[in-house]
Design a protein around this motif. Structure first.
Motif, mmCIF file in Angstrom:
data_model
loop_
_atom_site.group_PDB
_atom_site.id
_atom_site.type_symbol
_atom_site.label_atom_id
_atom_site.label_comp_id
_atom_site.label_asym_id
_atom_site.label_seq_id
_atom_site.Cartn_x
_atom_site.Cartn_y
_atom_site.Cartn_z
ATOM 1 N N ASP A 595 49.646 -13.225 5.535
ATOM 2 C CA ASP A 595 50.462 -12.009 5.566
ATOM 3 C C ASP A 595 49.549 -10.833 5.908
ATOM 4 O O ASP A 595 48.618 -10.527 5.161
ATOM 5 C CB ASP A 595 51.105 -11.807 4.192
ATOM 6 N N PRO A 596 49.782 -10.139 7.045
ATOM 7 C CA PRO A 596 48.864 -9.058 7.441
ATOM 8 C C PRO A 596 48.822 -7.893 6.463
ATOM 9 O O PRO A 596 47.863 -7.121 6.467
ATOM 10 C CB PRO A 596 49.419 -8.621 8.803
ATOM 11 N N SER A 597 49.826 -7.770 5.615
ATOM 12 C CA SER A 597 49.843 -6.662 4.658
ATOM 13 C C SER A 597 49.194 -7.029 3.332
ATOM 14 O O SER A 597 49.092 -6.182 2.441
ATOM 15 C CB SER A 597 51.285 -6.204 4.413
ATOM 16 N N ARG A 598 48.770 -8.292 3.194
ATOM 17 C CA ARG A 598 48.173 -8.736 1.924
ATOM 18 C C ARG A 598 46.907 -9.538 2.210
ATOM 19 O O ARG A 598 46.836 -10.743 1.977
ATOM 20 C CB ARG A 598 49.180 -9.550 1.116
ATOM 21 N N LEU A 599 45.903 -8.846 2.728
ATOM 22 C CA LEU A 599 44.608 -9.447 3.038
ATOM 23 C C LEU A 599 43.544 -8.873 2.108
ATOM 24 O O LEU A 599 43.564 -7.682 1.782
ATOM 25 C CB LEU A 599 44.211 -9.182 4.483
ATOM 26 N N ALA A 600 42.629 -9.721 1.701
ATOM 27 C CA ALA A 600 41.473 -9.291 0.917
ATOM 28 C C ALA A 600 40.226 -9.877 1.551
ATOM 29 O O ALA A 600 40.286 -10.859 2.304
ATOM 30 C CB ALA A 600 41.591 -9.738 -0.532
ATOM 31 N N VAL A 601 39.073 -9.278 1.249
ATOM 32 C CA VAL A 601 37.795 -9.796 1.728
ATOM 33 C C VAL A 601 36.887 -10.008 0.524
ATOM 34 O O VAL A 601 36.893 -9.213 -0.424
ATOM 35 C CB VAL A 601 37.154 -8.842 2.764
ATOM 36 N N MET A 602 36.128 -11.104 0.575
ATOM 37 C CA MET A 602 35.263 -11.461 -0.552
ATOM 38 C C MET A 602 34.062 -12.218 -0.017
ATOM 39 O O MET A 602 34.159 -12.933 0.983
ATOM 40 C CB MET A 602 36.027 -12.340 -1.556
ATOM 41 N N PHE A 622 42.104 -4.317 4.785
ATOM 42 C CA PHE A 622 42.161 -5.113 3.554
ATOM 43 C C PHE A 622 42.725 -4.292 2.401
ATOM 44 O O PHE A 622 42.490 -3.082 2.308
ATOM 45 C CB PHE A 622 40.765 -5.614 3.182
ATOM 46 N N ARG A 623 43.424 -4.983 1.511
ATOM 47 C CA ARG A 623 43.958 -4.325 0.316
ATOM 48 C C ARG A 623 42.909 -4.157 -0.770
ATOM 49 O O ARG A 623 42.989 -3.235 -1.588
ATOM 50 C CB ARG A 623 45.111 -5.140 -0.260
ATOM 51 N N THR A 624 41.940 -5.060 -0.791
ATOM 52 C CA THR A 624 40.907 -5.006 -1.823
ATOM 53 C C THR A 624 39.735 -5.873 -1.385
ATOM 54 O O THR A 624 39.812 -6.589 -0.376
ATOM 55 C CB THR A 624 41.449 -5.494 -3.183
ATOM 56 N N GLY A 625 38.664 -5.815 -2.165
ATOM 57 C CA GLY A 625 37.494 -6.638 -1.882
ATOM 58 C C GLY A 625 36.776 -7.015 -3.170
ATOM 59 O O GLY A 625 36.847 -6.291 -4.172
ATOM 60 N N VAL A 626 36.095 -8.173 -3.126
ATOM 61 C CA VAL A 626 35.255 -8.623 -4.237
ATOM 62 C C VAL A 626 33.878 -8.932 -3.653
ATOM 63 O O VAL A 626 33.727 -9.892 -2.884
ATOM 64 C CB VAL A 626 35.835 -9.863 -4.935
ATOM 65 N N ALA A 627 32.893 -8.117 -3.988
ATOM 66 C CA ALA A 627 31.533 -8.265 -3.465
ATOM 67 C C ALA A 627 30.638 -8.830 -4.555
ATOM 68 O O ALA A 627 30.495 -8.227 -5.625
ATOM 69 C CB ALA A 627 30.997 -6.926 -2.972
#
Length: 744
Positions: A595-602, A622-627
Motif C-alpha cells: 500500500d503506497p500510503s502505508r510504507l515504513a523503512v527499517m 514513508f510513514r515512519t522509520g526504525v533505525a
C-alpha cells in the motif's frame, strides 16, 4: 556498519623456548621481526595466559529455549564429537556433543557471548572467542573437551582485543591475533593535513575515487608484490581489462593512526612454550592466520580492510613475505596449503567480478610458479571453501542469487599431477543457505545451515548418505510457535532509475489475499557489503505476524552481485544508493501488493544509516522509520568508532578530512529539518562499532523540531544483539512501533 568478519589482531613479542618449541619445525628465525617505519619494534609483550574457574554446565542450561539456533561447528579429529555455538540458554554459548546423540554438554556457562569455535587437530583443546559484556572487543579462550582447564589465551590485557586463527596441524599451538588500538581513528600530520601520496591522493585511496559517481572500477591486474624473477599472477577472465594504475591492485600505505596495531602469534595452550610471533602490522584493519603448512615452513594470512583484502604467504623461519594477492571479502578462511606445501588453494576475486577457486604450485621458497582457475561459476561467488580427506577433496559453497549450492571436487584426481580439480559432485541441501562447512573425519562433513523455514542448525554428512540433522539442533516444527508457520519469500527483480539492476526478497503477511493492499516495511541490511539471504529471521516473523509485509532488497553496495555492484556506491555513488531505497519502495507497490500510503523503512547498522537518510531524503515517502545502530553524522561517527572500522569506512564513504563536504552532505543530520514522520532508534549500550551517540543525537534533534522520536537502549549489548531477552524486547518494540504507525 561492519567490517565483514571478526578478525583484527595483535601485538606482542615472543620467543620459542629452546627446550620445547611451541610448534615443531616453526621457530623464530634470525631475521628481524615486524617494525614501525621509524625502526621501533612493532610488537609489544606477548599475551599472557590466565586460568579460569570451571564453568562447564549440565546438559541443559538453566533456561532452555525450545526454538534455539546452533551454528559455527568444529569437529574433533574422529568426527564423532562437535563443538558449536548455541543460544538454547538465552545467549550464544559453547556446547559440545556427539553428532548422533542428544547428550550435549555446556562447556562455558559464562554470560559473555561466544563468537567462534575451533577444536584442536589432536583433540586435546577447544579454542573459542567471547565478547565480554556483549561488546565489540573479544578475547580468546581454550578449554578441555570435558569443560576443565578453562583459560584465557589472549585479550585479557586492558584495551586489547584478541581473535582466533588456525591451529598448527599437530595441535601443539593455535594462532591468535591481538589488537592494541591507536590513539585516534584517522590522525593528521604535524601540519594538520592528511598524509598524501606524491600525486595528491590520500594514502591507500584508489585513483579517481574523489570524483566517483558510482561507476565501478574493476580493481586488480598488476602485481601486488613482485617476489622475484618469474613471479606470476592470477589470470584475468576473458574480456576483463584491469586498470593500469598499480594502486588499484594493492592495499597501499595506510594513513598513520588509521587502524589497530596487530600482531599474530602461535600460542601453546598448555602454557609450556613461549609464544611465537608470526606477523605484525601497524595501523591495520584485520589480520588472521588462516593456515600453517604441515612442515611449519609457511603461513597463510589474510589482512586488510574490506574491499581490499589480501592473502599473504610468509616463511616462518625468517618472516619474509613470499607473495601477496587480492582475495574476496566474506568468510575469512580464504585458503589452504596442500599436505606437502607444494600447492596453494585460494578463494579469490583477483582480476575478476566474482570469487573463484584459484590454485598455484609453490617452489621451495613458497613462491607461486603459476596460477590457474580450478573452479568457477559464471555470475556467482565462491563464498565458502573447506577441505577434507587429508586435503584431497575441496568442498565449495557457491552463492547463487542468495541461496547456496555445495559441491565436492577432488584436488588430486586420477591421472593428474600437481594442483588440479576433478569434476564436481553436488551435495543436496535441505535448506537454502549454508554458513559453515568443516571436515569431520574420513568421508564425513559437518555443516551449519539456515533457511526461510528453520532456525540455524547443524547437519552432518556420513559418507554416501544424505545430510542428517543433529538431534540437538532445533526441529523445523519448533522454529516458530504453533499456528503461525514461517513465510517463504519470493525474489523480486527491478531496475533503478539510472538503469542499475536490483533485486530483493518479498515476504507476504499470512492471511491476506493476493491482490489485497498491505502495509509494507522496506528492510535494509547492514555492511554495506552484506547481502539479503532467504534465511529465517525472528524479527521478520514478528513483523509479519502483525499483518505487515516486508520487502528486503539489495541496494547497490551489497555483495553477491559482483565487485562492480559492491563498488557502485563509492564516493558520490552513495546518493544513488539512497535513490535505490525509494525505487525499491516504488517497486514493492507496483510489482507487489504494498500500500503506497502505508510504507515504513527499517534497517540495522549501515541499514540504520540508510533509514535515517531515507527519512530526510524522501520525507514524504514513508510513514515512519526504525533505525537500529545506524550512523547519523559521519563526522561524529569517525570520531567515535573503532580505529579498524574507521580505516575501512574511509575507503568506503570518504576520508573525514579530505572528503569533509561530501560526508557532510551524505549525513542525515545535515538534513534533519526535512524530517516529517515519527522515528524509533535502537542501540546497544556497548556498541563501539557505531557509538550510541549516533542514535542519541538524531532523536534529540528530531524532538527539538517537534517530531515524535524515541530511543530504545539495550543493556549489555554491542553492535549485535545476542541475548535472548534483549532480542525479544527489540523485536516486540519494533513491531509494536511499526504496527501502530502503519495502521489505518
Amino acid at each position: 556498519m561492519t567490517d565483514g568478519d571478526v578478525t583484527y589482531g595483535a601485538d606482542g613479542d615472543g620467543a620459542v623456548a629452546a627446550e620445547q618449541p611451541a610448534v615443531p619445525h616453526v621457530t623464530r628465525g634470525p631475521g628481524p621481526g615486524p617494525r614501525e617505519a621509524d625502526g621501533r619494534d612493532l610488537a609489544h609483550a606477548a599475551p599472557a595466559q590466565f586460568p579460569l574457574l570451571d564453568t562447564s554446565g549440565p546438559r541443559d542450561a538453566t533456561t532452555r529455549l525450545t526454538a534455539h539456533g546452533c551454528w559455527y561447528p568444529s569437529a574433533d579429529p574422529t568426527g564423532a564429537q562437535v563443538a558449536f555455538i548455541c543460544d538454547r540458554g538465552g545467549v550464544p554459548q559453547l556446547w559440545a556433543g556427539p553428532v548422533d546423540s542428544n547428550e550435549v554438554r555446556l562447556l562455558d556457562a559464562e554470560p559473555d557471548p561466544v563468537r567462534e569455535v575451533s577444536w584442536s587437530p589432536d583433540g586435546r583443546w577447544i579454542a573459542y572467542t567471547t565478547a565480554p559484556g556483549g561488546g565489540e572487543h573479544t578475547r580468546v579462550l581454550c578449554v578441555r573437551p570435558d569443560g576443565t582447564d578453562r583459560r584465557i589465551l589472549a585479550g585479557a590485557e586492558p584495551g586489547t582485543s584478541a581473535y582466533l586463527g588456525c591451529w598448527a596441524h599437530d595441535g601443539s599451538a593455535v594462532a591468535v591475533t591481538v589488537a592494541v588500538p591507536t590513539a585516534h581513528p584517522l590522525s593528521l600530520d604535524a601540519g594538520g593535513e592528511v598524509p598524501a601520496e606524491p600525486d595528491g591522493l590520500v594514502a591507500g585511496m584508489p585513483a579517481g575515487w574523489y570524483g566517483r559517481d558510482g561507476d565501478a572500477v574493476l580493481l586488480g591486474a598488476p602485481p601486488l608484490t613482485d617476489t622475484g624473477p618469474g613471479a606470476t599472477h592470477p589470470p584475468a577472465p576473458a574480456g576483463v581489462t584491469a586498470s593500469g594504475d598499480p594502486r588499484l591492485s594493492r592495499m597501499g600505505p595506510m594513513t598513520p593512526g588509521a587502524g589497530d596495531s596487530l600482531s599474530a602469534y602461535l600460542i601453546d595452550p598448555d602454557g609450556v612454550a613461549a609464544a611465537v610471533l608470526l606477523a605484525g602490522e601497524a595501523d591495520a584493519a584485520t589480520l588472521r592466520v588462516c593456515d600453517i603448512s604441515r612442515d611449519g615452513r609457511l603461513a597463510l594470512l589474510r589482512r586488510g580492510p574490506r574491499a581490499r583484502r589480501e592473502a599473504v604467504v610468509i616463511r616462518t623461519t625468517d618472516l619474509v613475505t613470499t607473495y601477496v594477492v587480492p582475495v574476496a571479502d566474506g568468510d575469512p578462511w580464504i585458503g589452504r596449503f596442500s599436505a606437502q606445501a607444494d600447492n596453494l588453494w585460494l578463494r579469490s576475486n583477483a582480476n575478476r567480478e566474482f570469487a573463484v577457486l584459484l590454485t598455484a604450485g609453490l617452489d621451495g621458497e613458497g613462491r607461486p610458479r603459476g596460477w590457474s582457475v580450478a573452479a568457477e561459476r559464471e555470475g556467482s561467488d565462491l563464498e565458502l571453501l573447506a577441505f577434507a580427506e587429508n586435503d584431497r577433496a575441496a568442498i565449495l559453497a557457491w552463492n547463487i542469487r542468495g541461496a547456496s549450492e555445495v559441491e565436492v571436487v577432488d584436488t588430486h584426481p586420477p591421472g593428474t599431477t600437481g594442483a588440479a580439480a576433478g569434476p564436481p559432485r553436488l551435495v543436496p541441501l535441505p535448506h537454502e543457505v549454508v554458513t559453515r562447512i568443516v571436515d569431520a573425519g574420513t568421508g564425513r562433513l559437518v555443516m551449519s545451515l539456515s533457511g526461510s523455514q528453520r532456525r540455524p542448525g547443524i547437519w552432518w554428512l556420513p559418507k554416501g548418505v544424505a545430510l542428517l540433522r543433529t538431534p540437538w539442533s532445533s526441529r523445523d516444527e519448533d522454529a516458530v510457535p504453533p499456528g503461525r508457520p514461517p513465510v517463504r519469500p519470493v525474489q523480486l527483480n527491478l531496475t533503478a532509475r539510472d538503469g542499475q539492476a536490483l533485486n530483493g526478497w518479498y515476504y507476504r503477511a499470512p492471511g491476506r489475499g493476493p491482490a489485497e493492499p498491505a502495509p509494507c516495511v522496506i528492510h535494509l541490511h547492514g555492511g554495506p557489503e552484506e547481502q539479503e539471504r532467504p534465511v529465517f529471521n525472528p524479527l521478520y516473523h514478528e513483523i509479519l505476524g502483525r499483518g505487515l509485509d516486508i520487502f528486503a532488497p539489495d541496494v547497490r553496495g551489497s555483495s553477491g552481485h559482483g565487485r562492480s555492484f559492491v563498488d557502485a556506491d563509492l564516493g558520490r555513488g552513495r546518493f544513488a544508493a539512497l535513490d535505490d531505497v525509494a525505487d525499491c519502495a516504488a517497486h514493492a507497490v507496483l510489482a507487489g501488493p504494498a500500500d503506497p500510503s502505508r510504507l515504513a523503512v527499517m534497517g540495522r547498522s549501515y541499514g540504520g544509516y540508510l533509514t535515517f537518510a531515507s527519512l530526510v531524503w524522501h520525507p514524504d515517502l514513508f510513514r515512519t522509520g526504525v533505525a537500529v545502530c545506524g550512523m547519523s553524522d559521519f563526522a561524529t561517527f569517525f570520531e567515535g568508532t573503532e580505529p579498524w572500522i574507521a580505516q575501512s569506512a574511509a575507503h568506503k564513504y570518504g576520508h573525514p578530512e579530505r572528503d569533509r563536504e561530501l560526508l557532510r552532505s551524505l549525513s542525515p543530520m545535515s538534513r534533519i529539518d526535512a524530517l516529517r514522520v515519527p522515528v524509533l532508534a535502537v542501540h546497544g549500550e556497548h556498541d563501539t562499532n557505531v557509538p550510541p551517540g549516533e542514535s542519541e543525537q538524531f532523536v534529540r534533534a528530531a524532538r527539538e523540531r517537534g517530531q515524535t522520536a524515541e530511543l530504545l537502549t539495550l543493556y549489555n549489548e554491542g553492535h549485535d544483539f545476542l541475548r535472548a531477552d534483549n532480542r525479544r524486547l527489540f523485536r516486540r518494540a519494533a513491531a509494536d512501533w511499526l504496527q501502530r504507525h502503519l495502521s489505518d
